[in-house]
Motif scaffolding. Structure first.
Motif, PDB file in Angstrom:
ATOM      1  N   GLY A  17      -6.529  -4.577 -46.846  1.00 55.12           N
ATOM      2  CA  GLY A  17      -7.173  -4.121 -45.702  1.00 55.12           C
ATOM      3  C   GLY A  17      -8.251  -5.036 -44.885  1.00 55.12           C
ATOM      4  N   LEU A  18      -8.848  -5.845 -45.736  1.00 55.65           N
ATOM      5  CA  LEU A  18      -9.601  -6.611 -45.316  1.00 55.65           C
ATOM      6  C   LEU A  18      -9.090  -8.098 -44.166  1.00 55.65           C
ATOM      7  N   ALA A  21      -8.355  -6.095 -41.122  1.00 54.59           N
ATOM      8  CA  ALA A  21      -9.626  -6.178 -40.170  1.00 54.59           C
ATOM      9  C   ALA A  21      -9.877  -7.498 -39.796  1.00 54.59           C
ATOM     10  N   GLU A  22      -9.682  -8.550 -40.118  1.00 54.89           N
ATOM     11  CA  GLU A  22      -9.533  -9.774 -39.645  1.00 54.89           C
ATOM     12  C   GLU A  22      -8.579 -10.051 -38.425  1.00 54.89           C
ATOM     13  N   ILE A  23      -7.375  -9.503 -38.685  1.00 56.42           N
ATOM     14  CA  ILE A  23      -6.545  -9.877 -37.639  1.00 56.42           C
ATOM     15  C   ILE A  23      -6.789  -9.054 -36.447  1.00 56.42           C
ATOM     16  N   HIS A  51      -5.119 -16.496 -44.984  1.00 56.85           N
ATOM     17  CA  HIS A  51      -5.426 -15.774 -45.915  1.00 56.85           C
ATOM     18  C   HIS A  51      -4.434 -15.518 -47.108  1.00 56.85           C
ATOM     19  N   GLY A  52      -3.280 -16.164 -46.975  1.00 56.67           N
ATOM     20  CA  GLY A  52      -2.170 -15.999 -48.119  1.00 56.67           C
ATOM     21  C   GLY A  52      -1.430 -14.672 -48.200  1.00 56.67           C
ATOM     22  N   ILE A  99       0.161  -7.449 -46.629  1.00 58.28           N
ATOM     23  CA  ILE A  99       0.260  -7.481 -48.030  1.00 58.28           C
ATOM     24  C   ILE A  99      -0.240  -8.099 -48.789  1.00 58.28           C
ATOM     25  N   VAL A 100      -0.780  -7.677 -49.840  1.00 58.20           N
ATOM     26  CA  VAL A 100      -1.546  -8.605 -50.772  1.00 58.20           C
ATOM     27  C   VAL A 100      -1.313  -8.275 -52.177  1.00 58.20           C
TER      28      VAL A 100
END
Length: 278
Positions: A17-18, A21-23, A51-52, A99-100
């Motif tokens: 989610g973070l 938010a940065e996107i 952000h990998g 996706i992380v």
């Protein structure tokens, strides 16, 4: 079946989610007159790489881009391209996901490009975003899915009518469960349909992508020949706001808001859950 997440899984969704938010931060800054929607897609792809994280839109059902960019009378699922050049006065929805470690997040915001927007367009975006937060505030332990639908619809219906005569709550698209996949049960309407019953009861570990879509006219839409782009039937302009939200033992955590939703929820008398990554 509704997928119930553990606190550890919610923490991974918060990480995704973070990134979303940065996107949104970077693409909103880049959404200036003269930019193309493909320029914004490139910014989003670079943010994911930085952000990998992995994209969850690209290739989904054959979707050909990293984000959706929906301009003016396009409600949702607009495909970025080099031909769509933004201009002052445009209303742009940017829908993005990430996706992380196998866990998804998804969110959308409306950007008013440049200057010169009619007051009813500014108000359209405000009402759509505020209805989203009304829905998030209703996402609490013991409530049911219909309570979120009712909160969104009730907020919209309480607002003064626009000059066009009404707000159209888009009928064929809505929110959804999210977690190990981007789209999961349950489907969330942005209005109450009594034929659907009350829906599942919320418990900690329940996660939803809540996303009202409102037009300045009809609630009805159609899909273009590209099989993705969704437009209003009457050409009225639309707004789309979305957050992914997890319900925890301590209340809602807005996974795709930088502050976890603390500020906006506090205005509604709701305490956001602690951020597991803070």
């Amino acid at each position: 079946m509704v997928e119930i997440k553990t606190p550890e899984q919610i923490a991974k969704m918060r990480a995704a989610g973070l990134v979303v938010a940065e996107i949104h931060r970077r693409t909103a800054e880049a959404a200036v007159p003269g930019a193309t929607t493909k320029d914004l897609d490139d910014v989003a792809a670079q943010t994911l790489a930085d952000h990998g994280a992995k994209p969850n839109f690209l290739g989904y059902g054959g979707f050909p881009a990293t984000i959706c960019t929906s301009v003016n009378d396009i409600v949702v699922h607009g495909i970025p391209d080099r031909e769509t050049v933004l201009k002052s006065g445009d209303v742009l929805s940017i829908d993005a996901g990430a996706i992380v470690d196998g866990w998804h997040a998804d969110a959308a915001l409306t950007v008013l490009v440049g200057e010169g927007h009619a007051p009813e367009l500014v108000e359209l975006s405000r009402v759509t975003e505020a209805s989203l937060w009304a829905g998030i505030a209703a996402f609490r332990k013991g409530n049911r899915l219909v309570d979120v639908s009712k909160a969104i619809e009730s907020y919209i219906r309480r607002q003064p009518r626009p000059a066009s005569g009404r707000y159209g709550i888009v009928e064929d698209y809505g929110g959804h469960g999210i977690g190990s996949e981007m789209h999961m049960d349950p489907h969330l309407l942005n209005y109450v349909d009594r034929r659907r019953g009350r829906g599942p009861r919320f418990v900690p570990g329940f996660c939803l992508a809540i996303e009202p879509m409102i037009s300045l006219g009809t609630p009805r839409t159609h899909v273009l020949a590209d099989e993705w782009t969704v437009k209003t039937n009457d050409g009225s302009w639309a707004s789309h706001w979305e957050h992914s939200v997890a319900l925890t033992e301590d209340g809602p955590l807005v996974l795709t808001a930088p502050d976890g939703g603390r500020a906006r929820l506090a205005e509604l008398g709701v305490t956001a859950a602690p951020d597991p990554l803070a």
